[in-house]
Structure formats: structure tokens, C-alpha cells
Motif scaffolding. Structure first.
Motif, PDB file in Angstrom:
ATOM      1  N   ARG A  86       0.825  -1.212   0.000  1.00 56.07           N
ATOM      2  CA  ARG A  86       0.000   0.000   0.000  1.00 56.07           C
ATOM      3  C   ARG A  86       0.855   1.256   0.000  1.00 56.07           C
ATOM      4  N   LEU A  87       1.975   1.220   0.716  1.00 55.42           N
ATOM      5  CA  LEU A  87       2.891   2.364   0.701  1.00 55.42           C
ATOM      6  C   LEU A  87       3.455   2.568  -0.699  1.00 55.42           C
ATOM      7  N   LEU A  88       3.868   1.497  -1.335  1.00 53.17           N
ATOM      8  CA  LEU A  88       4.394   1.606  -2.696  1.00 53.17           C
ATOM      9  C   LEU A  88       3.352   2.208  -3.639  1.00 53.17           C
ATOM     10  N   GLN A  89       2.094   1.808  -3.468  1.00 52.71           N
ATOM     11  CA  GLN A  89       1.036   2.348  -4.317  1.00 52.71           C
ATOM     12  C   GLN A  89       0.841   3.842  -4.077  1.00 52.71           C
ATOM     13  N   ALA A  90       0.956   4.262  -2.817  1.00 57.29           N
ATOM     14  CA  ALA A  90       0.807   5.682  -2.502  1.00 57.29           C
ATOM     15  C   ALA A  90       1.930   6.502  -3.142  1.00 57.29           C
ATOM     16  N   ILE A  95       3.971   9.942  -7.888  1.00 54.14           N
ATOM     17  CA  ILE A  95       4.846  10.103  -9.048  1.00 54.14           C
ATOM     18  C   ILE A  95       4.027  10.191 -10.332  1.00 54.14           C
ATOM     19  N   GLN A  96       2.957   9.408 -10.386  1.00 56.23           N
ATOM     20  CA  GLN A  96       2.151   9.381 -11.605  1.00 56.23           C
ATOM     21  C   GLN A  96       1.429  10.705 -11.844  1.00 56.23           C
ATOM     22  N   ASN A  97       1.211  11.458 -10.789  1.00 52.86           N
ATOM     23  CA  ASN A  97       0.632  12.786 -10.973  1.00 52.86           C
ATOM     24  C   ASN A  97       1.555  13.685 -11.786  1.00 52.86           C
ATOM     25  N   GLN A 109       9.955  -3.748  -4.303  1.00 48.58           N
ATOM     26  CA  GLN A 109      10.526  -2.809  -3.344  1.00 48.58           C
ATOM     27  C   GLN A 109      10.579  -1.387  -3.881  1.00 48.58           C
ATOM     28  N   VAL A 110      10.343  -1.217  -5.174  1.00 50.21           N
ATOM     29  CA  VAL A 110      10.549   0.080  -5.810  1.00 50.21           C
ATOM     30  C   VAL A 110       9.377   0.439  -6.704  1.00 50.21           C
ATOM     31  N   ILE A 111       9.362   1.708  -7.108  1.00 50.76           N
ATOM     32  CA  ILE A 111       8.474   2.173  -8.160  1.00 50.76           C
ATOM     33  C   ILE A 111       9.334   2.382  -9.391  1.00 50.76           C
ATOM     34  N   LYS A 112       8.966   1.727 -10.488  1.00 49.49           N
ATOM     35  CA  LYS A 112       9.727   1.809 -11.721  1.00 49.49           C
ATOM     36  C   LYS A 112       9.071   2.804 -12.671  1.00 49.49           C
ATOM     37  N   ILE A 113       9.896   3.669 -13.255  1.00 49.88           N
ATOM     38  CA  ILE A 113       9.428   4.638 -14.245  1.00 49.88           C
ATOM     39  C   ILE A 113      10.186   4.372 -15.532  1.00 49.88           C
ATOM     40  N   LYS A 120      15.371   4.574 -17.527  1.00 56.89           N
ATOM     41  CA  LYS A 120      14.520   3.994 -16.494  1.00 56.89           C
ATOM     42  C   LYS A 120      14.962   4.459 -15.115  1.00 56.89           C
ATOM     43  N   PHE A 121      13.988   4.800 -14.294  1.00 56.41           N
ATOM     44  CA  PHE A 121      14.241   5.159 -12.903  1.00 56.41           C
ATOM     45  C   PHE A 121      13.653   4.067 -12.008  1.00 56.41           C
ATOM     46  N   GLU A 122      14.329   3.787 -10.905  1.00 50.98           N
ATOM     47  CA  GLU A 122      13.762   2.951  -9.859  1.00 50.98           C
ATOM     48  C   GLU A 122      13.802   3.756  -8.568  1.00 50.98           C
ATOM     49  N   VAL A 123      12.620   3.994  -7.995  1.00 52.08           N
ATOM     50  CA  VAL A 123      12.481   4.869  -6.838  1.00 52.08           C
ATOM     51  C   VAL A 123      12.196   4.020  -5.606  1.00 52.08           C
ATOM     52  N   LEU A 124      13.065   4.124  -4.610  1.00 52.52           N
ATOM     53  CA  LEU A 124      12.930   3.366  -3.370  1.00 52.52           C
ATOM     54  C   LEU A 124      12.453   4.290  -2.254  1.00 52.52           C
ATOM     55  N   PRO A 125      11.210   4.131  -1.763  1.00 55.54           N
ATOM     56  CA  PRO A 125      10.764   4.924  -0.611  1.00 55.54           C
ATOM     57  C   PRO A 125      11.348   4.338   0.667  1.00 55.54           C
TER      58      PRO A 125
END
Length: 271
Positions: A86-90, A95-97, A109-113, A120-125
């Protein structure tokens, strides 16, 4: 391409680095707006991974760590179900905004763009935590297997790499980049992680260093490339065993069981 290690300066062009920085700032601003009530483009984030350690040769994956407030950890840690997911989705939604036209997805574990130009970006909260020595560690979500929390220490790894690279007159990072170039040219179908490459070179480099142009190199009994191969064979019984290896600075134990033999093939090619 020569099998001998040479200096690799500006291997990622200035134009590409500027594009990376622009996207990094936009991602950081999106996270700060969502979680910190701030429009800062630099606070609460840092480059990590190969790009953060200055050993990257391309932009296939640019890794970013973004800090999330501690109260969000309490919120998602005790929620029923997979709070890490759920945190990853938040974070993904924030980011999608900003990047509504890009492929943005949460993955483990990451959000991929994935950008249209191939970058490509991989974002680790992650949540910053100060340990007993005053160093900042980061707790991050892993949504696999029902969800759990893991810890990373990228700043210590970056400091260790930078210090050893300075003392070797740039040889450490040049070697890490050289191994990546051979990997991507001759062994692209295999996965050999950047942190494994960097940690091995850090462990093996010893006192070797680039000499200055106005200083004659001393005569060595063996080449630097042969020394790297000898170290590989020594710690793994000629590649038969997966050795114990830790990330520099953080001391995090690494999994050397995957494609350790590919590193050996590369080192043999270099020697």
C-alpha cells in the motif's frame, strides 16, 4: 575494446546527466509535495545504486531513494494486509501525478518509471533512522511474501567507494566501469549486479592505483588485471565456491551465488 583497464571519464554524457537531474528533481518534488508539504526539488532524496556510487556506464537503471516521514511508517506498518504494498502504491500515485504519460508501476521494493527515450528510474521509498554511531540508515518496504521491512545504508557505501577511488587516483571506479562494459558487450544475457562488481573490486584492489602522467609506473611482478583474477580465484577456490563478500562501508552481506562465474569469465578476459 581493450581488455586492460583505462580511465573512463564522462562515460555518461553531460546532456544525459542533465536529463537525469531534471527528472530526479521532478520526482523529488512530487514526493515532497505528497508527503512533506514542500515543493523542494532536492530535499529528502539521493541518488543510490551504481549512479550514486559513480560506477554506472549507462542509464538502464537510475536508482533514487526518497525519504518518507516516520509517521507514514507507523501508518502502513500496522495496517491490515500488506502495508508495504500500500505504501508503494501511494508513492506510485504521487509520481504518476507528475509523469502521467510514462509507464509507472510498483514492483516489489521500488516504483519503476520507464521513459519514452529508454531511460529507467527505480524509486525506493525509505524511512531514515539514526543508529548508535550517528549514521543514517534507511528502512524500506518489501511487498514480496506478504510484506516486510528491510534496511539499507547507501551513504556509507558511497563514502567508502569515494574514499578508495580517491586514494587509487580513480582506478577503483574505472575498473568497475570497465567490468560493466565487458559484461554488457559480451555477457549481456546474464545478470551480474552492480553492487557485486563494485564490492569485489573494492575488496581486491589493494594498493593499486593510477599513477600520475608525469610519474613512471614502477615495475610489477604481475599485471593489475592478473591480480584481480588471482584474488577472485583465491577467495572462491577458482570459482568453485561462492565466497563471503560484503558491500563496502555498510558491511551488508551480498548474495554471491548468482552469476559469480560470469565475473570470473570477465576477469579471465581482462587478464
Amino acid at each position: 575494446m581493450s581488455s586492460k583497464v583505462i580511465r573512463y571519464d564522462n562515460i555518461i554524457s553531460l546532456e544525459t546527466r542533465q536529463s537525469i537531474a531534471k527528472r530526479y528533481h521532478r520526482v523529488t518534488r512530487a514526493i515532497n509535495q505528497e508527503f512533506w508539504n514542500s515543493t523542494s526539488e532536492t530535499a529528502h532524496s539521493l541518488y543510490v545504486g551504481s549512479y550514486g556510487r559513480n560506477t554506472a556506464i549507462d542509464t538502464s537503471d537510475i536508482d533514487i531513494l526518497v525519504e518518507i516521514p516516520e509517521d507514514e511508517y507507523n501508518r502502513y506498518s500496522y495496517v491490515k494486509g500488506n502495508g508495504q504494498s500500500r505504501l508503494l502504491q501511494a508513492v506510485k500515485n504521487a509520481i504518476q501525478n507528475t509523469y502521467s504519460r510514462s509507464d509507472v508501476r510498483a514492483d516489489g521494493q521500488v516504483i519503476k518509471i520507464a521513459f519514452s527515450d529508454g531511460m529507467k528510474f527505480e524509486v525506493l521509498p525509505a524511512f531514515p533512522q539514526e543508529n548508535w554511531s550517528g549514521s543514517i540508515l534507511y528502512k524500506y518496504p518489501d511487498s514480496n511474501m506478504g510484506g516486510n521491512w528491510k534496511t539499507t545504508d547507501p551513504r556509507s557505501e558511497q563514502r567508502a567507494i569515494q574514499e578508495k577511488n580517491n586514494s587509487s587516483n580513480g582506478l577503483l571506479c574505472a575498473t568497475c566501469r570497465h567490468i560493466r562494459m565487458i559484461r554488457d558487450t559480451s555477457y549481456s544475457s546474464y545478470h551480474l549486479s552492480g553492487i557485486l562488481i563494485d564490492s569485489f573490486v573494492y575488496d581486491a584492489i589493494g594498493w593499486w592505483h593510477f599513477t600520475h602522467e608525469d610519474v613512471d609506473s614502477s615495475i610489477q611482478l604481475k599485471s593489475y588485471e592478473q591480480e584481480l583474477l588471482d584474488h577472485y580465484n583465491q577467495i572462491s577456490l577458482n570459482g568453485l565456491l561462492s565466497p563471503t563478500l560484503a558491500a563496502p562501508g555498510s558491511g551488508t552481506a551480498l548474495d554471491t551465488s548468482k552469476d559469480w562465474n560470469i565475473l570470473g569469465k570477465i576477469l579471465n578476459k581482462m587478464a
